[in-house]
Design a protein around this motif. Structure first.
Motif, PDB file in Angstrom:
ATOM      1  N   ARG A  54       0.837  -1.212   0.000  1.00  0.00           N
ATOM      2  CA  ARG A  54       0.000   0.000   0.000  1.00  0.00           C
ATOM      3  C   ARG A  54       0.862   1.248   0.000  1.00  0.00           C
ATOM      4  N   ASP A  55       1.984   1.193   0.714  1.00  0.00           N
ATOM      5  CA  ASP A  55       2.845   2.383   0.764  1.00  0.00           C
ATOM      6  C   ASP A  55       3.596   2.561  -0.557  1.00  0.00           C
ATOM      7  N   THR A  56       4.203   1.472  -1.028  1.00  0.00           N
ATOM      8  CA  THR A  56       5.029   1.563  -2.229  1.00  0.00           C
ATOM      9  C   THR A  56       4.184   1.798  -3.469  1.00  0.00           C
ATOM     10  N   TRP A  57       3.048   1.125  -3.534  1.00  0.00           N
ATOM     11  CA  TRP A  57       2.203   1.198  -4.730  1.00  0.00           C
ATOM     12  C   TRP A  57       1.034   2.155  -4.540  1.00  0.00           C
ATOM     13  N   HIS A  58       1.189   3.102  -3.670  1.00  0.00           N
ATOM     14  CA  HIS A  58       0.137   4.100  -3.487  1.00  0.00           C
ATOM     15  C   HIS A  58      -0.057   4.876  -4.790  1.00  0.00           C
ATOM     16  N   GLY A  59      -1.295   4.924  -5.247  1.00  0.00           N
ATOM     17  CA  GLY A  59      -1.586   5.602  -6.503  1.00  0.00           C
ATOM     18  C   GLY A  59      -1.449   4.705  -7.714  1.00  0.00           C
TER      19      GLY A  59
END
Length: 573
Positions: free
Chosen positions: A508-513
């Motif tokens: 979720r953090d790395t692939w946010h957006g």
């Protein structure tokens, strides 16, 4: 013309015309000199009987023998060169085709595919050699028969009768040996496939103590293998004793007729010898039975190879390049499998849109189509109907390489390719060491990799990795790619709950957006997603947040049957 015969004809005429011509020339020279040798030998014998000078016939006979030996050597060398070149070309083409077989193509089992790329790749060269040898030998036998007719038509008639009788024997043999050989190769492919399967599960078999049972399962095709082999040998035995009986009868008949002609003064001693030799040269056609048997036995293998080589390559897509985009996905009336009679009026179709940057969990019972749907996103498979669109572009209208660059995958059982773990994570991409380490940290793999003796330079085969550690390296390989869509196909199933939660937060953090599809059996993973796509028998049963779907008994039962995490039994997180 059947595909296998076209394959053999191309081998002889198109791919290796020089070697074919050289081999044919050598065989023709050897056969031609062999046909002239009996006449020369007859002249030598007659000259020794006082019928003429002996020096010239002896010289001619010696030259013919030397020519026959030189032609045979030339033919043998050309045949070996052609066979090795043909086998190498077919084996290379078979490996290339096998690597291009789509991942969800179920036509070829692993062991059978291995057999087609190895032993079956040798069969066209073997058959081509038999065809060339039989063609030249048949022409030589015909020429010998014509010469025999000019010497004594009575002996020629005896030889013709032998040829006719032998033809029926050979014909029955060739017809009866094709089916056993096809059964033999089918059983061999099944045995190879079972052996590969057992080798993959060797640890599980050892842990369960089921070696004896698995051994019986793997060796089950041996019965059919043995039966097919016996049928083949029985056919060879029958033709062997029949031909063995006809040959001495023919020799005795030809010798008797030639002897009577000699007594009557129609034949000289040298002519009698020539008659005997020409009768043997004529019957050399029958000596090709063993070669024909080998060709018949090789035909099913050549057919298997031809089937593989003619497998249509994956659709490379259209010519329009995929432009940059945020990762918006749309499934329009997508059929995951071919339609069946039980699909009903609406059919088993998936229609939904996934907004760019949305994290979607794909859930469902086994066989509901989760992995198949995930495969469609990166064109690892194509839908049986409908369209899959990425940022408004039908995936089949853009180059497949563009699609693969836009979609990153991690799988339940990742294979680690490369000489080192660093190379396995990079997997052919031009990544710096810092990028590899960053991806490994996001996948929670950096710590255990650094504990290995050689760290990131450890060969994958030398690293004692657990199932969860392999999955984390597979996740790192996906995280390292600058794709717009991430697909995790049950890629966290072997992780413990705490590690899975850490990886999910990292995603979720790395692939946010950026868009993410996670095929999962875990309720906690589904609860952490923005939306849940619930599949049932190739249809969308629900498409909503996990909290909304949790009110449906069937949805709760889905996780109750698969994932019994205490926190999720009371209700959604």
């Amino acid at each position: 013309m059947p595909t296998v015969y076209r394959l053999i004809a191309r081998d002889l005429l198109r791919h290796h015309p020089g070697r074919t011509a050289l081999g044919g020339l050598g065989l023709a020279a050897a056969t031609g000199c062999g046909i002239g040798a009996p006449m020369a030998l007859a002249a030598v014998v007659d000259s020794m009987s006082g019928r003429g000078p002996a020096a010239r016939p002896v010289l001619v006979f010696a030259l013919l023998l030397a020519g026959a030996l030189a032609g045979a050597a030339l033919a043998s060398r050309a045949a070996a060169d052609r066979a090795s070149a043909t086998t190498a070309r077919h084996r290379g083409a078979a490996f290339v085709t096998a690597m291009r077989v789509p991942p969800y193509d179920t036509r070829y089992r692993d062991g059978e595919l291995l057999a087609r790329c190895s032993s079956d790749a040798e069969t066209p060269a073997r058959i081509a050699g038999v065809v060339l040898s039989c063609a030249v030998t048949t022409m030589g036998g015909l020429a010998a028969f014509v010469l025999l007719c000019t010497i004594d038509w009575r002996c020629a008639a005896v030889v013709a009768a032998e040829l006719i009788a032998s033809w029926f024997v050979v014909r029955a043999f060739l017809r009866g040996s094709a089916a056993p050989e096809a059964g033999y190769r089918a059983a061999r492919g099944a045995l190879a496939d079972l052996l590969v399967d057992a080798h993959r599960g060797a640890r599980t078999i050892a842990a369960l103590g089921t070696q004896d049972r698995e051994l019986r399962r793997v060796l089950a095709p041996l019965g059919e293998l043995r039966a097919a082999g016996r049928r083949s040998w029985r056919a060879q035995r029958d033709v062997g004793w029949r031909m063995g009986l006809l040959d001495p009868l023919l020799n005795a008949a030809v010798l008797a007729v030639a002897g009577l002609s000699a007594v009557a003064g129609r034949l000289s001693p040298g002519s009698v010898l020539a008659v005997l030799l020409y009768s043997q040269l004529t019957l050399m056609v029958l000596e090709q039975v063993d070669l024909l048997a080998a060709a018949v036995h090789a035909l099913p293998g050549a057919g298997n190879l031809a089937e593989l080589l003619t497998t249509a390559p994956p659709d490379p897509g259209g010519p329009v390049r995929l432009p940059p985009g945020p990762g918006h996905l749309a499934f329009e009336r997508v059929r995951l499998t071919a339609a069946t009679a039980g699909d009903g009026p609406g059919g088993a179709e998936v229609t939904c849109t996934i907004a760019a940057g949305t994290h979607v969990a794909v859930v469902g019972r086994s066989g509901s189509g989760k992995s198949r749907l995930a495969a469609l996103v990166g064109r690892l498979a194509d839908p049986a109907g409908g369209r899959v669109l990425l940022d408004g572009h039908d995936l089949r209208t853009v180059p497949v390489d563009d699609v693969r660059a836009a979609v990153a995958y991690a799988f339940e059982e990742p294979n680690l390719f490369g000489a080192t773990l660093r190379a396995a994570i990079a997997a052919g991409a031009d990544l710096r060491h810092e990028d590899v380490v960053r991806a490994a940290r996001e996948a929670r793999a950096d710590a255990f990799v650094r504990r290995l003796p050689a760290g990131y330079d450890t060969p994958p085969g030398a690293a004692p990795l657990s199932g969860g550690e392999r999955q984390r390296l597979g996740l790192a390989r996906a995280f390292a790619r600058p794709a717009r869509v991430l697909v995790l196909d049950d890629a966290m199933s072997s992780l413990d709950t705490a590690t899975a939660a850490e990886v999910a937060h990292a995603v979720r953090d790395t692939w946010h957006g950026r868009t993410t599809l996670v095929v999962t059996h875990r309720a906690a993973t589904a609860a952490a997603a923005d939306l849940v796509l619930w599949l049932d028998a190739g249809r969308v049963r629900g498409y909503a947040p996990h909290r909304t779907l949790w009110s449906t008994p069937g949805y709760r039962a889905l996780f109750g049957a698969v994932d019994r995490e205490p926190a999720m039994q009371a209700g959604p997180a």
